[in-house]
Design a protein around this motif. Structure first.
Motif, short mmCIF file in Angstrom:
data_model
loop_
_atom_site.label_atom_id
_atom_site.label_comp_id
_atom_site.label_asym_id
_atom_site.label_seq_id
_atom_site.Cartn_x
_atom_site.Cartn_y
_atom_site.Cartn_z
N ARG A 19 5.07 1.86 0.88
CA ARG A 19 5.91 2.44 -0.19
C ARG A 19 6.59 3.72 0.31
O ARG A 19 7.78 3.94 0.07
CB ARG A 19 5.06 2.78 -1.42
N ARG A 20 5.79 4.54 0.98
CA ARG A 20 6.34 5.80 1.47
C ARG A 20 7.45 5.56 2.49
O ARG A 20 8.48 6.25 2.50
CB ARG A 20 5.22 6.62 2.11
N LEU A 41 9.01 -4.10 -3.88
CA LEU A 41 8.11 -3.03 -4.30
C LEU A 41 8.27 -2.72 -5.78
O LEU A 41 7.32 -2.28 -6.42
CB LEU A 41 8.37 -1.77 -3.47
N GLY A 72 0.83 -1.20 0.00
CA GLY A 72 0.00 0.00 0.00
C GLY A 72 0.87 1.25 0.00
O GLY A 72 2.11 1.20 -0.01
N ARG A 73 0.23 2.41 0.03
CA ARG A 73 0.96 3.69 -0.02
C ARG A 73 1.85 3.88 1.20
O ARG A 73 2.96 4.39 1.09
CB ARG A 73 -0.03 4.85 -0.11
N ARG A 74 1.37 3.48 2.35
CA ARG A 74 2.14 3.72 3.59
C ARG A 74 3.45 2.95 3.57
O ARG A 74 4.50 3.50 3.92
CB ARG A 74 1.28 3.29 4.79
N GLU A 132 10.58 4.10 0.45
CA GLU A 132 11.18 5.09 -0.47
C GLU A 132 11.57 6.38 0.25
O GLU A 132 12.50 7.07 -0.17
CB GLU A 132 10.19 5.41 -1.60
N GLY A 145 -3.47 -0.12 4.40
CA GLY A 145 -3.75 0.06 2.97
C GLY A 145 -3.24 -1.08 2.10
O GLY A 145 -3.47 -1.09 0.90
N CYS A 146 -2.55 -2.05 2.69
CA CYS A 146 -2.08 -3.21 1.92
C CYS A 146 -3.22 -4.20 1.75
O CYS A 146 -4.16 -4.23 2.54
CB CYS A 146 -0.92 -3.90 2.64
#
Length: 193
Positions: free
Chosen positions: A12-13, A35, A8-10, A16, A69-70
């Motif tokens: 990834r953030r 990812l 999810g976005r969390r 990264e 969010g995953c």
């Protein structure tokens, strides 16, 4: 069975953005590679390693926060091809069951080929025959009761008038009983219709 999560976005953030900079380099590289892969699928084994590393390093970040969010990735199960012989056999069985159900539903319906003059005549003959047999059975029963009483009463009564009267009474009782049984049977037959 599920063996990976879609990132999810969390997560990834965090990978990264450098939030996980204090973790071992090999773990960070494996996360970045997962990812970057097709579908961003992170295997559960990598998530276990991440969880252990977060606990050892004393991060204020928890795994459940990263997994917000995953989605769990369920791989598609390959459907084996069906055996053509089995499919043909199943179709035969389905057709046979459908025909049996159709015959069961339509067994009381008379078709045009069964409704000819001979079929109707046969039905009438059967019903007349049943009535004739019933009437003959009634007559034979009453006459037999009369004869048995007349002959049996010779030991009790000497006069013929008394013998005839007792035989008529017994024959009447037997006739009424026979009529009662016939009416009950007819009522039962009509009740089944």
């Amino acid at each position: 069975m599920a063996s990976a999560m879609r990132a999810g976005r969390r997560l990834r953030r965090a990978v990264e953005g450098g939030e996980l900079a204090g973790l071992p380099a090999g773990l960070r590289a494996d996360l970045a590679a997962a990812l970057a892969s097709e579908g961003a699928l992170v295997p559960f084994s990598l998530l276990r390693r991440l969880h252990a590393a977060l606990r050892e390093a004393g991060y204020p970040l928890y795994l459940y926060e990263l997994l917000e969010g995953c989605e769990i990735h369920f791989p598609e199960v390959p459907v084996p091809p069906r055996n053509p012989e089995l499919v043909a056999r199943l179709e035969q069985i389905k057709a046979k069951l459908a025909n049996e159900a159709y015959r069961r539903m339509t067994r009381n319906i008379t078709g045009q080929e069964k409704n000819g003059t001979l079929a109707e005549f046969g039905r009438q003959v059967r019903s007349v025959r049943a009535v004739v047999i019933t009437v003959l059975n009634f007559i034979v029963t009453v006459v037999t009761a009369f004869a048995c009483t007349y002959l049996g009463s010779q030991y009790i009564f000497v006069e013929t008038a008394a013998r005839v009267l007792s035989a008529v009474i017994v024959a009447s009782v037997v006739g009424l009983a026979e009529l009662y049984v016939m009416v009950r049977a007819l009522e039962g037959d009509l009740g089944k219709l």
